[in-house]
Design an enzyme around this catalytic site. Structure first.
Site, PDB file in Angstrom:
ATOM      1  N   CYS A  53       4.702   3.404  -2.321  1.00 58.26           N
ATOM      2  CA  CYS A  53       3.414   3.132  -3.085  1.00 58.26           C
ATOM      3  C   CYS A  53       3.244   1.586  -3.386  1.00 58.26           C
ATOM      4  O   CYS A  53       4.212   1.061  -3.670  1.00 58.26           O
ATOM      5  CB  CYS A  53       3.351   4.100  -4.311  1.00 58.26           C
ATOM      6  SG  CYS A  53       1.793   3.950  -5.405  1.00 58.26           S
ATOM      7  N   CYS A  56       0.694  -0.177  -7.875  1.00 52.90           N
ATOM      8  CA  CYS A  56       0.865  -1.285  -8.840  1.00 52.90           C
ATOM      9  C   CYS A  56       1.804  -2.296  -7.910  1.00 52.90           C
ATOM     10  O   CYS A  56       2.005  -1.875  -6.756  1.00 52.90           O
ATOM     11  CB  CYS A  56       1.463  -0.989 -10.162  1.00 52.90           C
ATOM     12  SG  CYS A  56       3.312  -0.225 -10.066  1.00 52.90           S
ATOM     13  N   CYS A  61       7.958   2.772  -5.523  1.00 52.17           N
ATOM     14  CA  CYS A  61       8.104   4.437  -5.669  1.00 52.17           C
ATOM     15  C   CYS A  61       7.904   5.035  -4.560  1.00 52.17           C
ATOM     16  O   CYS A  61       6.987   4.736  -3.617  1.00 52.17           O
ATOM     17  CB  CYS A  61       7.088   4.958  -6.917  1.00 52.17           C
ATOM     18  SG  CYS A  61       7.460   4.441  -8.495  1.00 52.17           S
ATOM     19  N   CYS A  89       2.637   8.103 -10.232  1.00 50.69           N
ATOM     20  CA  CYS A  89       1.721   8.002 -11.518  1.00 50.69           C
ATOM     21  C   CYS A  89       0.164   8.146 -11.386  1.00 50.69           C
ATOM     22  O   CYS A  89      -0.334   8.198 -10.071  1.00 50.69           O
ATOM     23  CB  CYS A  89       2.077   6.691 -12.165  1.00 50.69           C
ATOM     24  SG  CYS A  89       1.438   5.317 -11.172  1.00 50.69           S
ATOM     25  N   LYS A  91      -1.762   5.756 -11.163  1.00 52.00           N
ATOM     26  CA  LYS A  91      -2.402   4.633 -10.554  1.00 52.00           C
ATOM     27  C   LYS A  91      -2.237   5.113  -8.949  1.00 52.00           C
ATOM     28  O   LYS A  91      -2.903   4.775  -8.042  1.00 52.00           O
ATOM     29  CB  LYS A  91      -1.671   3.422 -10.582  1.00 52.00           C
ATOM     30  CG  LYS A  91      -2.101   2.909 -12.254  1.00 52.00           C
ATOM     31  CD  LYS A  91      -1.312   1.477 -12.458  1.00 52.00           C
ATOM     32  CE  LYS A  91       0.057   1.721 -12.763  1.00 52.00           C
ATOM     33  NZ  LYS A  91       0.304   2.061 -13.999  1.00 52.00           N
TER      34      LYS A  91
END
Length: 1023
Positions: A53, A56, A61, A89, A91
């Site tokens: 990911c 962010c 992650c 999360c 995001k």
């Protein structure tokens, strides 16, 4: 405004946009290989793609993107991604809405109206866009010089960091504006100076027994570690210490909350240091052997003496600078002596002499820091030392409790004693005769360090920080007292994060914390400070290091023109960024020379410097190119906009940028929309059109993405890399190169397809297993692992043919030790002896700054982590904005009552430099004299405003443009004085306390605003 109650209806139902489609795959979700270009998916089958990911920019992650009929419909956590514990999360989940946002840029665009007016964007071809860019850059270079072009870079997108290296180099400019200057960069700056690049990264994943969370809240932000991992670590630790001006989410669970006044981190770190020293909780062997604590300081040296007796040292880019130091060397006491041999007083010299071991200089022995063998080959070793690499590796498997099932412990070498058994003095005062006949008194660095720490003993630090002295002493004692003395190392490092970089003392704060971790025995130990994950893959032309062959820092004659060097002398040494404030000044004032053009990739001008000043500068550029996903404040000032790919639309190798030790990939899940391109493809296309080779292989000067991806993994091999083993006997050095040369390694995976297939099948690799001799081993300062690779950077420049270092024990500092006394600092700031050691000063516009507090009684801090946003990103994603529609100012309820402010009221916040509005959020977790503001707010819905409403709530409108750290140039973002008052119809434009566009239309400020639905994903029109 009314209350802040918000619906979670769409967000918590993560399949809201794909209801029927998600129901269809039930429990039959398949795993499938994503090929090197796209995971081509057909029919009704649902494909699950493991990837990394980038919702962010701070943590790798592991997630799975669910793709159905060629469309990404959901993102979920990868339960096999041990580094993030299956975390996904808000995001990350919202990245679906980002990739399919109706406002995504699909084509290159050009401005047709003058700046200051509605841009009049029109679609153009890639050919026209590139030709326009090349022509304008060429014209500006011819008229003003290449240095008048600046590259700007931020974080997050995979990858956009190459504008600090590749692009800057082939344009011939020394200038780049970086978010790095205020985000991680000061820590990397400081640790490179005194220990090792980015040793500020702590191995949180190893579950330290005492978890110190300093100046951050990674349980919300995934900052350095995933939020789920942070919660797990804090919950399992014997003690959790939170150092934060506000009670963070995990702060209420902490055993100790060090609630300090904003901007006083350095004072607290030195207070902890004093406690550690006074209670003798430091690791004496580490301090004597691996820091420069025993090196002797001679205060009688003048500048000319230090120049005459100095030596050259290498910068991070491979160039050289001159070390001029007060530390006593052989060249100071002997004509023709080595300037690399640092003298120490040996408490054991008489006993050794009785054993037949005699030092050349009587009670004084030396450590040789001649790391390049300029005089002899004993660099990295003590006088007469006995050392062997094999013995340096002797030890046992680490024994950290609470690791996840299957998580590798790593190998822990035993800390080697001195051989022969010298005992370098760290206390006392000694006399020695210099080569000019003078007899002078010298003291060990440790004596000076003790004295500096004593300036901040707890009772003094209490007056500065606001923390009671007994609480300071208790927290420091808990941190420093080993829970398991038999382990041979400390309780864990300190996860010091962003906030301590933002009050104009950032480099010195980071030095104090780096040294604190070192002297307590937490440097490169389990749960300690490990630095960036080192793995045998590299983003290279694609990735984080982003070095094209031959493209690094531009030549010295170009770098001498870097903006900011005169104001901040240490930039001569660091070189990785220009000073942002000075760049915007150069645009507006032409000093030291005109800046006329900007190339921006993901850079956010709101993140540092005064926002109004930066915006004015952007609007005064002659030519501005912005690479972006959609229209943002910066695009409103651009001349050309280039559309880029989202992270689910590209391939890239990926490893933990911090110390989590994970290795995997970002895998292309879907096609990018229309003509959007991957950032490196755009830059390489520009290089090709300019005739600048991207690769040095004849006939393959501009290689395909597939070739580059295969090249990035070619050194991942089952064979052992080449390394060096040393055998030192009585100071006589011999060594042997072993392993396989890089050029002869057999790749484990020959193609990107094969690598991705293995990743999809087996999941994330553990770097400790992949590279056991390097990342899999602790105490690399002892084994030579810290110096195993040439580049002092997070990754290795494989393609350029570099990569194998000398494998000598020690650090990459001028003294080859962790430097409590910084030779870099004293060489560049000889007139500031107070800076040679870590120091602390009040923030420039804080409550102690004259009479400012009378008009501006409250201290502002900012930058708290918001679970749905990443700095300025995601404000146009409906799930995120629904949960957090407006910026909030946290105010202590007692303070709010004094100002007649209630929960949910809009509040004016005003400083000497500007004013903004945010919504009151009453919270006892902030002190009555402190307010906590949210940062980098803009309003995507205000397209009618140039800058999309940055003047309304962007917090850095409040800061002094020129209040900066004297070393890194970082802005004063968190510790300055403001006043607040309730926004009313009478004191607000358009008689509306809610911020409005220039036409009086209010921003989205409630969760039920129908405009949010206009941002729901659009799966059509991407061809």
């Amino acid at each position: 405004m009314g209350d802040l109650t918000m619906s979670r209806r769409s967000f918590v139902k993560t399949a809201a946009i794909t209801g029927a489609a998600v129901a269809a795959f039930g429990t039959s979700t398949q795993s499938a290989l994503a090929d090197q270009t796209y995971p081509e998916v057909s029919g009704q089958d649902t494909v699950e793609v493991k990837t990394c990911c980038r919702g962010c920019g701070k943590m790798e992650c592991g997630v799975k993107v669910i793709v159905q009929n060629g469309r990404a419909i959901r993102i979920e956590g990868d339960e096999g991604a041990w580094q993030s514990m299956g975390n996904c999360c808000t995001k990350s989940q919202s990245s679906i809405q980002a990739a399919y946002h109706p406002d995504r840029l699909h084509y290159p665009m050009k401005r047709t109206n003058p700046k200051g007016e509605e841009p009049g964007w029109v679609r153009i071809s890639w050919d026209e866009a590139m030709e326009t860019i090349i022509k304008n850059f060429g014209d500006i270079t011819e008229k003003y010089g290449a240095e008048s072009i600046v590259c700007q870079v931020g974080t997050s997108r995979v990858w956009c960091m190459h504008s600090e290296s590749i692009l800057k180099n082939f344009l011939g400019t020394p200038n780049n504006v970086e978010a790095w200057q205020i985000c991680k960069g000061p820590r990397h700056f400081a640790t490179t100076m005194v220990s090792q690049f980015a040793l500020s990264w702590m191995e949180t994943i190893a579950r330290p027994r005492v978890y110190v969370q300093w100046a951050g809240a990674s349980e919300l932000s995934n900052y350095d570690d995933s939020c789920r991992t942070t919660v797990d670590v804090a919950s399992r630790a014997d003690y959790h210490i939170s150092v934060d001006p506000r009670m963070a989410n995990m702060g209420k669970e902490a055993d100790y909350w060090q609630c300090l006044r904003p901007g006083t981190d350095g004072a607290l770190a030195l207070a902890w240091t004093h406690v550690i020293i006074e209670k003798k909780l430091y690791d004496e062997l580490y301090v004597k052997k691996w820091t420069n604590a025993p090196f002797l300081v001679c205060e009688d040296f003048d500048d000319q003496w230090m120049l005459d007796n100095g030596f050259p040292s290498v910068r991070t880019d491979g160039s050289y600078w001159d070390v001029k130091t007060h530390l006593l060397k052989e060249s100071d006491i002997k004509e023709g002596g080595s300037p690399f041999k640092f003298l120490v007083y040996d408490n054991n010299w008489e006993q050794l002499k009785a054993q037949g071991i005699e030092h050349e200089y009587g009670p004084f022995t030396w450590f040789n820091a001649d790391q390049e063998g300029r005089i002899d080959n004993t660099g990295g070793f003590w006088e007469g030392e006995n050392y062997s690499t094999k013995k340096a590796y002797e030890g046992h498997e680490a024994q950290q409790d609470s690791l996840l099932p299957g998580q590798v412990q790593g190998w822990l070498p035993d800390l080697l004693p001195f051989d022969p058994a010298i005992d370098p003095a760290i206390e006392g005062e000694f006399e020695i005769t210099l080569k000019d006949g003078r007899t002078v008194k010298v003291k060990p660095v440790w004596e000076h360090y003790k004295a500096r720490a004593a300036e901040f003993k707890p009772e003094i630090a209490a007056e500065i920080t606001g923390i009671p002295a007994e609480q300071i002493e208790e927290a420091a004692t808990v941190y420093g007292t080993r829970l398991d003395p038999e382990s041979g190392y400390g309780n864990g490092g300190i996860q010091y994060m962003l906030a301590q970089e933002h009050a104009c003392n950032c480099v010195q704060n980071s030095r104090a914390l780096d040294n604190l971790c070192g002297i307590t025995g937490n440097m490169d130990t389990p749960g300690g400070m490990r630095g960036p994950t080192m793995v045998p893959i590299d983003g290279d032309l694609q990735g984080f290091s982003a070095w094209a062959p031959g493209a690094s820092t531009p030549p010295a004659e170009i770098m001498e023109k870097q903006i900011g060097m005169e104001k901040f002398p240490l930039l001569h040494w660091w070189q990785f960024w220009s000073d942002a404030s000075s760049v915007w000044d150069a645009v507006l004032e032409g000093d030291p020379y005109p800046v006329k053009a900007l190339w921006n990739e993901s850079g956010n001008f709101m993140s540092q410097t005064n926002t109004a000043r930066a915006w004015e500068a952007l609007c005064n550029l002659e030519f501005f190119v912005d690479l972006n996903l959609w229209h943002t404040p910066s695009t409103d000032a651009a001349d050309i906009i280039l559309p880029v790919a989202h992270w689910i639309e590209l391939n890239s190798p990926r490893a933990s940028q911090g110390a989590a030790g994970a290795m995997g990939a970002t895998v292309k899940c879907v096609q990018p929309p229309a003509e959007a391109k991957y950032d490196p493809e755009i830059v390489m296309d520009l290089a090709r059109r300019m005739g600048v080779p991207w690769n040095d292989e004849p006939g393959n000067e501009w290689p395909s993405i597939e070739w580059q991806l295969a090249d990035s993994i070619k050194l991942f091999s089952n064979e052992e890399w080449t390394y060096t083993e040393y055998d030192v006997k009585n100071g006589e050095v011999s060594f042997e190169r072993k392993g396989t040369e890089l050029s002869k390694l057999t790749p484990k995976y020959k193609t990107w397809d094969e690598y991705v297939e293995a990743f999809q099948r087996d999941g994330w690799w553990q770097a400790k297993e992949v590279d056991p001799k390097q990342w899999g081993t602790y105490r690399r300062y002892q084994t030579g692992g810290f110096r195993a690779r040439d580049r002092v950077w997070a990754r290795l420049d494989y393609t350029a043919g570099n990569g194998i270092g000398d494998w000598k024990p020690g650090f990459f500092t001028p003294t080859m030790k962790q430097e409590l006394w910084s030779t870099v600092m004293e060489s560049h700031h000889p007139d500031h002896p107070e800076w040679f050691l870590p120091s602390w000063v009040e923030p420039p516009h804080g409550p102690k700054d004259g009479d400012r507090i009378k008009e501006y009684p409250l201290t502002a801090t900012t930058g708290r982590r918001i679970p749905v946003y990443f700095h300025s990103e995601h404000r146009q994603l409906p799930w995120c904005r629904e949960l957090w529609p407006v910026p909030r100012i946290e105010i202590n309820p007692e303070t709010a009552a004094e100002y007649g402010i209630e929960q949910g009221d809009w509040v004016w916040i005003e400083s000497e430099w500007g004013k903004i509005r945010e919504v009151a959020d009453l919270y006892y977790g902030v002190d009555k004299n402190v307010v906590n503001l949210e940062h980098t707010w803009w309003y995507p819905e205000l397209s009618q405003n140039a800058g999309h409403g940055i003047e309304l709530s962007a917090v850095n409108n409040l800061i002094d443009h020129h209040a900066q750290d004297p070393h890194a140039g970082s802005s004063n973002l968190r510790a300055y004085q403001v006043k607040i008052y309730k926004a009313t119809p009478e004191n607000s434009p358009f008689n509306n306390p809610v911020p409005c566009g220039v036409d009086g239309v209010p921003i989205i400020h409630t969760s039920d605003d129908p405009r949010l639905k206009e941002w729901l994903p659009d799966y059509e029109g991407r061809e």
